[in-house]
Each structure stands twice: as C-alpha cells, then as structure tokens.
Scaffold this motif. Structure first.
Motif, PDB file in Angstrom:
ATOM      1  N   TYR A 259       0.829  -1.216   0.000  1.00  0.00           N
ATOM      2  CA  TYR A 259       0.000   0.000   0.000  1.00  0.00           C
ATOM      3  C   TYR A 259       0.864   1.268   0.000  1.00  0.00           C
ATOM      4  CZ  TYR A 259      -4.102  -2.800   1.391  1.00  0.00           C
ATOM      5  OH  TYR A 259      -5.140  -3.694   1.449  1.00  0.00           O
ATOM      6  N   ASN A 260       2.178   1.060  -0.034  1.00  0.00           N
ATOM      7  CA  ASN A 260       3.099   2.204   0.016  1.00  0.00           C
ATOM      8  C   ASN A 260       2.948   3.031   1.299  1.00  0.00           C
ATOM      9  OD1 ASN A 260       5.185   3.554  -1.107  1.00  0.00           O
ATOM     10  ND2 ASN A 260       3.918   4.873  -2.415  1.00  0.00           N
ATOM     11  N   VAL A 261       2.790   2.327   2.406  1.00  0.00           N
ATOM     12  CA  VAL A 261       2.589   2.987   3.710  1.00  0.00           C
ATOM     13  C   VAL A 261       3.797   2.701   4.602  1.00  0.00           C
ATOM     14  CG1 VAL A 261       1.190   2.868   5.837  1.00  0.00           C
ATOM     15  CG2 VAL A 261       0.064   3.072   3.617  1.00  0.00           C
ATOM     16  N   GLU A 262       4.168   3.712   5.397  1.00  0.00           N
ATOM     17  CA  GLU A 262       5.289   3.557   6.327  1.00  0.00           C
ATOM     18  C   GLU A 262       4.778   3.118   7.701  1.00  0.00           C
ATOM     19  OE1 GLU A 262       7.987   6.980   7.832  1.00  0.00           O
ATOM     20  OE2 GLU A 262       8.612   6.566   5.768  1.00  0.00           O
ATOM     21  N   LEU A 263       5.529   2.236   8.348  1.00  0.00           N
ATOM     22  CA  LEU A 263       5.197   1.834   9.722  1.00  0.00           C
ATOM     23  C   LEU A 263       6.185   2.502  10.672  1.00  0.00           C
ATOM     24  CD1 LEU A 263       4.516  -2.012   9.333  1.00  0.00           C
ATOM     25  CD2 LEU A 263       2.901  -0.115   9.144  1.00  0.00           C
ATOM     26  N   LEU A 264       5.696   2.875  11.847  1.00  0.00           N
ATOM     27  CA  LEU A 264       6.527   3.587  12.829  1.00  0.00           C
ATOM     28  C   LEU A 264       6.662   2.721  14.074  1.00  0.00           C
ATOM     29  CD1 LEU A 264       4.627   6.968  12.468  1.00  0.00           C
ATOM     30  CD2 LEU A 264       6.947   6.524  11.615  1.00  0.00           C
ATOM     31  N   PHE A 265       7.862   2.238  14.331  1.00  0.00           N
ATOM     32  CA  PHE A 265       8.083   1.385  15.496  1.00  0.00           C
ATOM     33  C   PHE A 265       8.435   2.259  16.699  1.00  0.00           C
ATOM     34  CE2 PHE A 265      10.154  -1.476  18.386  1.00  0.00           C
ATOM     35  CZ  PHE A 265       9.456  -2.664  18.226  1.00  0.00           C
ATOM     36  N   GLU A 266       7.663   2.110  17.778  1.00  0.00           N
ATOM     37  CA  GLU A 266       7.839   2.990  18.944  1.00  0.00           C
ATOM     38  C   GLU A 266       8.377   2.221  20.157  1.00  0.00           C
ATOM     39  OE1 GLU A 266       4.206   4.753  20.460  1.00  0.00           O
ATOM     40  OE2 GLU A 266       5.355   6.296  21.514  1.00  0.00           O
ATOM     41  N   PRO A 267       9.593   2.547  20.611  1.00  0.00           N
ATOM     42  CA  PRO A 267      10.037   1.989  21.900  1.00  0.00           C
ATOM     43  C   PRO A 267       9.128   2.539  23.007  1.00  0.00           C
ATOM     44  CG  PRO A 267      11.832   3.181  20.782  1.00  0.00           C
ATOM     45  CD  PRO A 267      10.582   3.470  20.031  1.00  0.00           C
ATOM     46  N   ILE A 268       8.649   1.647  23.878  1.00  0.00           N
ATOM     47  CA  ILE A 268       7.710   2.051  24.940  1.00  0.00           C
ATOM     48  C   ILE A 268       8.261   1.585  26.282  1.00  0.00           C
ATOM     49  CG2 ILE A 268       5.379   1.562  25.884  1.00  0.00           C
ATOM     50  CD1 ILE A 268       4.281   1.746  23.102  1.00  0.00           C
ATOM     51  N   ASN A 269       8.092   2.391  27.305  1.00  0.00           N
ATOM     52  CA  ASN A 269       8.725   2.105  28.603  1.00  0.00           C
ATOM     53  C   ASN A 269       8.265   0.764  29.209  1.00  0.00           C
ATOM     54  OD1 ASN A 269       6.737   2.444  30.959  1.00  0.00           O
ATOM     55  ND2 ASN A 269       6.248   4.162  29.612  1.00  0.00           N
ATOM     56  N   ARG A 270       9.117   0.235  30.088  1.00  0.00           N
ATOM     57  CA  ARG A 270       8.940  -1.123  30.645  1.00  0.00           C
ATOM     58  C   ARG A 270       7.717  -1.268  31.540  1.00  0.00           C
ATOM     59  NH1 ARG A 270      13.457   0.598  34.870  1.00  0.00           N
ATOM     60  NH2 ARG A 270      13.713   2.149  33.259  1.00  0.00           N
ATOM     61  N   PHE A 271       7.118  -0.161  31.980  1.00  0.00           N
ATOM     62  CA  PHE A 271       5.925  -0.274  32.824  1.00  0.00           C
ATOM     63  C   PHE A 271       4.674  -0.548  31.988  1.00  0.00           C
ATOM     64  CE2 PHE A 271       8.897   2.778  34.763  1.00  0.00           C
ATOM     65  CZ  PHE A 271       9.309   1.989  35.836  1.00  0.00           C
ATOM     66  N   GLU A 272       4.777  -0.301  30.692  1.00  0.00           N
ATOM     67  CA  GLU A 272       3.610  -0.475  29.812  1.00  0.00           C
ATOM     68  C   GLU A 272       3.721  -1.677  28.900  1.00  0.00           C
ATOM     69  OE1 GLU A 272       1.910   3.156  27.927  1.00  0.00           O
ATOM     70  OE2 GLU A 272       3.578   4.183  28.899  1.00  0.00           O
ATOM     71  N   ILE A 273       4.965  -2.122  28.637  1.00  0.00           N
ATOM     72  CA  ILE A 273       5.175  -3.161  27.625  1.00  0.00           C
ATOM     73  C   ILE A 273       6.438  -3.946  28.011  1.00  0.00           C
ATOM     74  CG2 ILE A 273       6.627  -1.961  25.905  1.00  0.00           C
ATOM     75  CD1 ILE A 273       4.396  -2.577  23.862  1.00  0.00           C
ATOM     76  N   ASP A 274       6.573  -5.198  27.531  1.00  0.00           N
ATOM     77  CA  ASP A 274       7.641  -6.052  28.050  1.00  0.00           C
ATOM     78  C   ASP A 274       8.897  -6.172  27.194  1.00  0.00           C
ATOM     79  OD1 ASP A 274       5.989  -6.786  30.281  1.00  0.00           O
ATOM     80  OD2 ASP A 274       4.843  -8.022  28.890  1.00  0.00           O
ATOM     81  N   SER A 275       8.850  -5.676  25.976  1.00  0.00           N
ATOM     82  CA  SER A 275      10.073  -5.775  25.153  1.00  0.00           C
ATOM     83  C   SER A 275      10.197  -4.566  24.237  1.00  0.00           C
ATOM     84  CB  SER A 275      10.070  -7.069  24.336  1.00  0.00           C
ATOM     85  OG  SER A 275       8.869  -7.199  23.631  1.00  0.00           O
ATOM     86  N   TYR A 276      11.405  -4.389  23.713  1.00  0.00           N
ATOM     87  CA  TYR A 276      11.723  -3.234  22.871  1.00  0.00           C
ATOM     88  C   TYR A 276      11.358  -1.923  23.587  1.00  0.00           C
ATOM     89  CZ  TYR A 276      12.163  -7.039  19.613  1.00  0.00           C
ATOM     90  OH  TYR A 276      12.526  -8.231  19.032  1.00  0.00           O
TER      91      TYR A 276
END
Ligand code: LER
Ligand code: MN
Length: 283
Positions: free
Chosen positions: A158-175
């Motif tokens: 679709y010619n769309v860009e994805l944005l990968f967001e590092p998120i803090n450890r209290f909200e998410i478990d990796s990256y």
C-alpha cells in the motif's frame, strides 16, 4: 535576503500535531466528520499542521470525507495510533496464540488501508502487547518479529510507512529502548519500517548521560516524534529538556512531525494552546 529566508524556513521546519481520538466505534458517521472538522477548525489557528488519530475501527470512517476536510484546512494526518487494538480488543502482534496474532495483523491492515487514503503512517506501539504466564520475553520477541515482517510486507503493497515505537517497561515487556528497537528495525530489513521516538519513554528508559549524543547519531532512523513531559503532562510543565531534544532533530534536517501525546489536563484545548506557544519558544 537569502539568509533571512533560510532562518524563516528553519523556524517553520518542525511541524506540530496533536493526538486525538474520533471515537468512531461509538459515533455515527456525521458525528465523526463533525469531530474531525471541529479539530481542524480549532487547531489550525494555533499553528498545528496535523492531527494524529488514535483509532479503533478505521474501516468505519469515511476516509474520502476525511481527506476532503484535511485538504480544505491544509491539515495532515501524520500518523495513526493502533494501541487501542490491544487495549480494547486484546489483539497483539507478540501474542502466544497464532490466531490472535493473525487477528492483530488483520487489524493493522485496516489501519494501513485507511492510512493510504489519508496519506498517513501507522504506529506499531502498544499493539505489540504484553506476554502472560504461558509465554516469556524470548517467545514474545520472536512472535513480534514474525508479525512485524508480515505487517511490513502488507504496508509495502500500500506504500505505507510503519513507525516502530520503543515504549517504557511499565507499559510493555520488550523493545523498551531506542537501541533495541533500531537493532530490530535493522534485522527486519524493510525500508518502510522507521522509528518513532516519544520523549516520555525516552525520559524513562534512556541514560541521561548519553542520550543527546546517541540521538545525534540515529536521527536518520526517525520519522515521527511524540512529545510529553516527564509526568506525561504538556511539554514545559516538567523537566524534560525539549530545547535540546528538538534542536537535535532540527539541526539534522528532520522533516517529520512532532506530535503532542499527553494527558490532556486541564483540557485538550488548554494543552493544545499552551504547548504550541511553549514549543515555538524553545525551537
Ligand atoms: C503510544 O504512542 C504510547 O506512547 C504508549 O505509551 C501508549 O500511550
Ligand atoms: Mn507515544
């Protein structure tokens, strides 16, 4: 004269946007359109150039009408937030169950379809999910990688860009950190996978002694920014150094958006107005 023009251009370089929902799952089409129109009407005079939309069911929105309104106000939709897919539907890219991962990817495709119509980008943040007792970080990372490759492949069509967001450890478990996320982006190897840096997560996860030098080195990975102070309130209300942060990107020639993603207190209107004034004073 030329110098003067260049200075003006730099002043206007960092385009501001702000995150808002449209509540499309609970509203009828006319109310969704009204909500988007009133956001454009309110934000345009405050010098905002875009509205980042946090959505749940983008397929319920008439993208053609949104596109007409954004064109008439000359407002962009720089990114679409997908985190509600995990919060409300429980679907995530890192889930232990293949069926649930597939559902999450199907949901991402809906955002991608909407993004291609309104010329936006799609955020991969909270939709990565959290693992439960049946899984662990190693399995989760493996599942995120394979799901993400599939999302990149779909987005490429679709010619769309994805944005990968590092998120803090209290909200998410990796990256959680920028460097882990860059390693993943390199490993995935898709041109349309870029980095989103959020100042709130940066404040919580990155080493304050090294972060500024590190950011100087990695600006070329970054295609979108989220702004919130250390308490997740409006920029300037805490002690995150927005002047240093934003000027690193400005100097690097960054031409993406900086999007306010804060707790909207005392109100969306006050945060929008005060943040626009504050950010212009530090840029
Ligand atoms: C999403 O952009 C984000 O920053 C998460 O912390 C969810 O709010
Ligand atoms: Mn964010």
């Amino acid at each position: 004269m030329l110098n003067f023009l260049i200075i003006l251009d730099i002043k206007n370089y960092m385009r501001l946007s702000i995150v808002s929902a449209l509540d499309e799952s609970n509203r009828n089409q006319e109310d969704v359109i009204k909500k988007f129109t009133s956001l454009c009407e309110f934000l345009k005079p405050l010098n905002y150039k875009g509205i980042e939309l946090s959505l749940l069911e983008p397929e319920k929105i008439n993208a053609k009408r949104i596109e007409e309104i954004q064109d008439s106000y000359e407002m962009e939709i720089p990114a679409l937030g997908t985190g509600n897919t995990f919060i409300r539907f429980g679907c995530s890219l890192g889930h232990i169950s293949e069926t649930i991962r597939k559902k999450a990817i199907e949901r991402i495709e809906k955002y991608i379809e909407f993004a291609t119509k309104v010329k936006s980008k799609v955020i991969i943040g909270l939709i990565r999910g959290r693992y439960d007792f049946e899984s662990n970080q190693k399995k989760e990372k493996m599942n995120i990688k394979s799901s993400l490759k599939e999302c990149c492949r779909l987005a490429e069509n679709y010619n769309v860009e994805l944005l990968f967001e590092p998120i803090n450890r209290f909200e998410i478990d990796s990256y959680n950190t920028i460097s882990e996320s860059i390693e993943l982006i390199e490993e995935i190897g898709y041109e349309n996978l870029k980095l989103l840096i959020d100042t709130y997560h940066t404040y919580l996860e990155e080493d304050p002694g090294f972060i500024w030098d590190y950011l100087e080195e990695i600006t070329h990975y970054v295609s979108h920014l989220h702004l919130a102070d250390c308490t997740r309130r409006a920029p300037g209300t805490g002690h995150f150094d927005f002047r240093t942060f934003l000027n690193i990107f400005k100097r690097s020639g960054y031409n993406g958006f900086a999007s306010l993603e804060t707790i909207m207190k005392p109100s969306f209107e006050e945060v929008a107005q005060e943040s626009s004034e504050y950010l212009r004073s530090v840029l």
